[in-house]
Design an enzyme around this catalytic site. Sequence first.
Site: not given
Length: 497
Positions: A184, A315, A408
């Site tokens: 990320s 995600e 995610h």
Amino acid sequence: MTTASCASGDVTGAELPTGILEFLGIPFAAPPVGKLRFEPPVPHSPWPEPWDATKYGPTAPQPQGEGPMNEILPNRIAPGDEYLNLNVWTPTLDGAAPVMVFIHGGGFSTGSGSVSVYNGERFARDGVVLVTINYRLGPDGFLWVGDGVANLGLLDQIAALEWVRDNIAAFGGDPQQVTLFGESAGAMSVVSLMAMPRAQGLFHRAIAESGAGVSVISPRSAKKVAARLAALLGIRPTRSAISALPVDRVLAGASTVGEELTKRPFTTLWGEAGRNLMAFEPVVDGDILPGIPEDLIAAGAGHDIDLLIGTNSDEANLFFVPSGAVDRMPSIIASVFAWLYGARRPGTVRRYRRNRPGVSAGTLAAAILTDGFYRIPALRLAGLHPHAHVYEFAWKSGAFDGRLGACHAMELPFVFDTLDDPEAAAMLGGPAPQELATRMHAAWVRFAKTGDPGWPPFTAEQRTSMRFDVTSHLTEDERADERALWPSSRRKARIRA
């Protein structure tokens, strides 16, 4: 107990029952407080007695996360000034093993290198010296008002890499074989560092998980964010005025700015920060970060660094499913996301809907956001790099009745081979396949040792990717019809220093 010698003094760690050596909370720079609060990192003063490295150190100041999403994302927050610290796991103090340095995510505003899911024992078991780091977050790390030095959080990351270069041999690591990896915001940091002159030579391979080379903002956008923060705090938008305030008060103001940006993410209000949905992030200042990382890499920066990059299949589900927002989204949001991230051809939303018959408007919007913000920038960057490998993580969690999917951050306990960590349980949502963790973790180790994760490289002509799932397999230009809807190059909305 076991002792290693660093430039600032000896550190005393622990030998785990497995024989792995663990050193926690080692400072790599002086505490960024007082006069050093908004200054670049400086070396830590020597310590006369051995540093106790048997427990995790403080973490960067950050807001205490609340809400459903934060209930499934593990984090650790611990107060204290000595938060520019790192953790080391090593099989032995002798030898010269490959080194992996992990940069945590959290939107540049939350997170820490001491989250238990990031425990490096399994990497050390497999012959790698594993390092996790902290860096300044939020306003203290990424505020830019036009004076002083920008991108202090990135400079902290460089200081940690310099510490690795100068000290890791004392922990049995090879400073000439360093792989930098992150997830990320950590992945966005990795790609930024690939393009930054000041980071040149500090690492030799890079892994970017769910982040690529476009999540940066212009000084103009950064000043819009700073001006709003200053207005909320009732001060002038200067570094000296903000640095005079207590950290907790600034964090409270920053949280409000983040909430306002999320509710009204208009580029007219926030500049690129509105599109990126992050109030504090790297700034293209023309010096520390001389340009947009994707553009710099297209021009040749970082081409001497082996690259492994990838994303997760679902995600955006992390941001919409736990809160229930996925069930409340109007149908127009899918078109908004497509337009915002560049898929402006007629029929884009229709194609995504046709490929997902019967899904809700929110699920459709999440699929488009996943591609526009994560997947397409990653594929684009891989195509610009001369030796890149690509993966997609597709295993679907059982959480929220299976609706969380391959969201995610879901890949992290697989990468670190920490499926048994209790902190990962809420996100995994039930039993998870150890065979997949074994395979994915082994690919990361192999890449760190050889530059080859075990499958063919990705090129713009031959779009080979490894799809990690219960049954993993290679794909060739998967979902090509959807990929073709997006621009093949970044939209040239210029970001200049």
